[in-house]
Design a protein around this motif. Structure first.
Motif, PDB file in Angstrom:
ATOM      1  N   LEU A 171       0.892  -1.295  -0.120  1.00 41.25           N
ATOM      2  CA  LEU A 171      -0.116  -0.043  -0.056  1.00 41.25           C
ATOM      3  C   LEU A 171       0.835   1.414   0.155  1.00 41.25           C
ATOM      4  O   LEU A 171       0.685   2.156  -0.880  1.00 41.25           O
ATOM      5  CB  LEU A 171      -0.980  -0.066   1.039  1.00 41.25           C
ATOM      6  N   ASP A 172       1.810   1.277   0.836  1.00 37.56           N
ATOM      7  CA  ASP A 172       2.832   2.493   0.969  1.00 37.56           C
ATOM      8  C   ASP A 172       3.807   2.485  -0.367  1.00 37.56           C
ATOM      9  O   ASP A 172       3.922   3.751  -0.758  1.00 37.56           O
ATOM     10  CB  ASP A 172       3.695   2.564   1.931  1.00 37.56           C
ATOM     11  N   ALA A 173       3.961   1.236  -0.827  1.00 39.52           N
ATOM     12  CA  ALA A 173       4.626   1.432  -2.163  1.00 39.52           C
ATOM     13  C   ALA A 173       3.885   1.949  -3.240  1.00 39.52           C
ATOM     14  O   ALA A 173       4.627   2.764  -4.076  1.00 39.52           O
ATOM     15  CB  ALA A 173       5.079  -0.040  -2.522  1.00 39.52           C
ATOM     16  N   SER A 174       2.547   1.725  -3.369  1.00 37.87           N
ATOM     17  CA  SER A 174       1.950   1.997  -4.339  1.00 37.87           C
ATOM     18  C   SER A 174       1.791   3.694  -4.457  1.00 37.87           C
ATOM     19  O   SER A 174       1.642   4.414  -5.329  1.00 37.87           O
ATOM     20  CB  SER A 174       0.666   1.534  -4.472  1.00 37.87           C
ATOM     21  N   MET A 175       1.532   3.953  -3.220  1.00 42.96           N
ATOM     22  CA  MET A 175       1.388   5.584  -2.997  1.00 42.96           C
ATOM     23  C   MET A 175       2.568   6.249  -3.146  1.00 42.96           C
ATOM     24  O   MET A 175       2.663   7.463  -3.874  1.00 42.96           O
ATOM     25  CB  MET A 175       0.894   5.865  -1.552  1.00 42.96           C
ATOM     26  N   ILE A 176       3.886   5.640  -2.770  1.00 36.06           N
ATOM     27  CA  ILE A 176       5.114   6.587  -3.114  1.00 36.06           C
ATOM     28  C   ILE A 176       5.310   6.456  -4.631  1.00 36.06           C
ATOM     29  O   ILE A 176       5.830   7.567  -5.176  1.00 36.06           O
ATOM     30  CB  ILE A 176       6.180   5.533  -2.368  1.00 36.06           C
ATOM     31  N   THR A 177       5.137   5.476  -5.292  1.00 41.32           N
ATOM     32  CA  THR A 177       5.303   5.357  -6.761  1.00 41.32           C
ATOM     33  C   THR A 177       4.239   6.430  -7.466  1.00 41.32           C
ATOM     34  O   THR A 177       4.733   7.101  -8.353  1.00 41.32           O
ATOM     35  CB  THR A 177       4.996   3.971  -7.339  1.00 41.32           C
ATOM     36  N   SER A 199      12.645  -1.506  -3.881  1.00 43.75           N
ATOM     37  CA  SER A 199      13.763  -1.079  -5.137  1.00 43.75           C
ATOM     38  C   SER A 199      13.015  -1.954  -6.275  1.00 43.75           C
ATOM     39  O   SER A 199      12.913  -1.729  -7.522  1.00 43.75           O
ATOM     40  CB  SER A 199      15.039  -1.895  -4.626  1.00 43.75           C
ATOM     41  N   HIS A 200      12.166  -3.216  -5.872  1.00 46.95           N
ATOM     42  CA  HIS A 200      11.551  -4.108  -7.351  1.00 46.95           C
ATOM     43  C   HIS A 200      10.257  -2.987  -7.775  1.00 46.95           C
ATOM     44  O   HIS A 200      10.309  -3.198  -8.773  1.00 46.95           O
ATOM     45  CB  HIS A 200      11.164  -5.342  -6.636  1.00 46.95           C
ATOM     46  N   VAL A 201       9.615  -2.557  -6.639  1.00 50.79           N
ATOM     47  CA  VAL A 201       8.671  -1.681  -7.043  1.00 50.79           C
ATOM     48  C   VAL A 201       8.857  -0.515  -8.028  1.00 50.79           C
ATOM     49  O   VAL A 201       8.435  -0.275  -9.154  1.00 50.79           O
ATOM     50  CB  VAL A 201       7.525  -1.089  -5.973  1.00 50.79           C
ATOM     51  N   ALA A 363      -1.144   6.012   5.219  1.00 48.35           N
ATOM     52  CA  ALA A 363      -2.232   4.923   4.661  1.00 48.35           C
ATOM     53  C   ALA A 363      -2.268   3.926   5.241  1.00 48.35           C
ATOM     54  O   ALA A 363      -1.527   3.271   5.872  1.00 48.35           O
ATOM     55  CB  ALA A 363      -1.771   4.588   3.256  1.00 48.35           C
ATOM     56  N   ARG A 364      -3.573   3.593   5.725  1.00 45.73           N
ATOM     57  CA  ARG A 364      -3.961   2.171   6.336  1.00 45.73           C
ATOM     58  C   ARG A 364      -5.000   1.442   5.477  1.00 45.73           C
ATOM     59  O   ARG A 364      -5.877   1.839   4.799  1.00 45.73           O
ATOM     60  CB  ARG A 364      -4.887   2.645   7.635  1.00 45.73           C
TER      61      ARG A 364
END
Length: 469
Positions: A171-177, A199-201, A363-364
């Protein structure tokens, strides 16, 4: 992983148009044919060079050198496509093993290896040649044990990878991207490689021609990350640096007055001891480490070299001045901090170094279980609503033990028939139907981190290391 594979080139509409320059030496003697070919060459030049060609003709500055004219050939410009996903598992491929809903693992498919868990023993040779998503039975326990072989993605890898540090979840990774506005072919910096989940994201978002520069101060984690990226077919998209971008070594030296020659010699001895210890602990995984951390901090890429920067550090405010120097104008930066105190200090540093449009979010994730249930259609006749008289008769029966007379029973039946509020016991049930229902899971992941986003200004920032002697 599939997104790390090279693009395939196929002739598209442009290549099939066969637009190119006609060699004037091959023109015939017919003046009409010569004029037609010359006009076609002029049109091809205008099509390829556009306004530059028109301006060069007006200014009498020709751009028609031999190397430039070779580019006017549509057959050179094929279309690039992502290669089709590999359907079958090949030797040494990364495979995510689905054991249960909350239990995922991974293997590299090797013909002579065996994967064992509580469900039994599974031979890798049975994996090779099978399609992703298939179900494999165990060799023992009469084949009652089973698992599924899944195609690796950054999300599945994050759930199955060996944890060397805490990771950034999906969830956090999608928001960061999303908020960093990462797109293909960008140059991105990440400080805090850790287990490599984020890194993979990023690598999936910048493929096929982008570059990720990821920084880690721990030498063992650097070696393990390099080995994983190469094993996943992503080595050409990422460069792992053994470096502390915060430059804490120099800061500590300045605070402790270790600028003397004796202090610097002691610091060098400590570094040599640390490197030798790391090498002895895991000599196979560290690999060749050509880069030496000089302790100054920074990303060592030059000024305005990165489109976006992600900081996952205990003290990100120390890296903000270096990030301001490395990031491109109007580039995006994100800081991942679990504590509000870290966020406050990072926000102050971002403002001080020319960043604007700051935003901090949390994000939750609340997951729902969705499934179809078969339910009977409720009856349409009216409910049996008791009247005052029937209630009083029931009380008399319970208290005094008296029986209702036939007259009172007949009177009650007449009342219910008139009111029409009695439901027959043998009423036909309605037809059943399936409806889609959702219910939340009993557990929800708690607080992970505060995500602070900002945009760099148009003004170039100085190199913080320039002031160091």
């Amino acid at each position: 992983m599939d997104f790390g594979r090279d693009m395939t080139k196929t002739p598209g509409i442009v290549a099939k148009s066969k637009i190119r320059l006609v060699d004037e030496t091959h023109l015939g003697d017919d003046p009409l044919d010569r004029e037609l070919c010359l006009k076609a060459n002029e049109a091809a030049k205008e099509l390829f060079f556009g306004n530059d060609y028109t301006a060069s003709k007006q200014a009498t500055d020709s751009i028609e050198d031999e190397e430039t004219l070779k580019l006017i050939d549509c057959s050179l410009y094929n279309e690039q496509h992502l290669p089709p996903a590999r359907r079958l598992i090949q030797p040494n491929d990364l495979v995510v093993v689905f054991e249960s809903f909350n239990d995922l693992n991974f293997v590299y498919a090797k013909p002579n290896d065996i994967f064992s868990n509580r469900n039994g023993h599974f031979h890798h040779k049975d994996f090779i040649g099978k399609p992703y998503g298939c179900k494999i039975r165990s060799k023992d326990n009469e084949g009652l044990g089973f698992l599924y072989l899944l195609r690796p993605t950054p999300e599945l890898w994050a759930r199955s990878l060996p944890h060397r540090t805490q990771i950034v979840h999906e969830l956090d990774a999608s928001m960061i991207t999303h908020y960093l506005e990462i797109s293909p072919n960008m140059t991105v910096c990440e400080s805090g490689t850790g287990s490599g989940a984020m890194s993979h994201v990023i690598l999936r978002s910048i493929a096929p021609k982008g570059k990720l520069h990821t920084y880690e101060f721990n030498k063992m984690r650097v070696g393990k990350a390099r080995k994983e990226f190469e094993g996943h077919g992503l080595g050409h998209l990422v460069q792992v640096h053994h470096r502390d971008v915060c430059g804490k070594k120099n800061l500590l030296a300045a605070q402790n007055g270790a600028n003397s020659e004796e202090g610097m010699e002691q610091s060098a001895e400590d570094d040599a001891l640390t490197d030798s210890t790391s090498t002895d602990l895991d000599n196979d995984d560290t690999g060749e480490d050509e880069e030496v951390d000089d302790g100054k901090g920074g990303f060592q890429l030059g000024q305005a070299a990165a489109h976006a920067i992600f900081l996952d550090l205990p003290e990100p405010w120390l890296a903000v001045p270096h990030a301001a120097y490395t990031i491109k104008p109007n580039g995006r930066i994100c800081s991942y901090s679990p504590c509000m105190e870290q966020t406050q200090r990072t926000v102050a540093a971002l403002k001080q170094n020319g960043f604007h449009s700051l935003r901090t979010v949390e994000a939750r994730l609340k997951e729902y279980y969705v499934d179809e249930y078969e339910m009977e259609t409720p009856p349409t006749d009216l409910l049996d609503i008791p009247t005052e008289e029937t209630v009083s008769l029931e009380k008399e029966r319970q208290i005094g033990g008296t029986q209702k007379t036939k007259e009172s029973e007949q009177h009650t039946e007449d009342e219910t028939k008139v009111s029409g509020k009695k439901r027959s016991n043998d009423a036909a049930k309605g037809p059943s139907r399936k409806i889609l229902c959702a219910r939340p899971f009993a557990h929800m992941r708690g607080h992970t981190a505060f995500l602070t986003f900002a945009t760099a200004g148009n003004k170039m920032r100085p190199d913080p290391n320039a002031s160091l002697t």
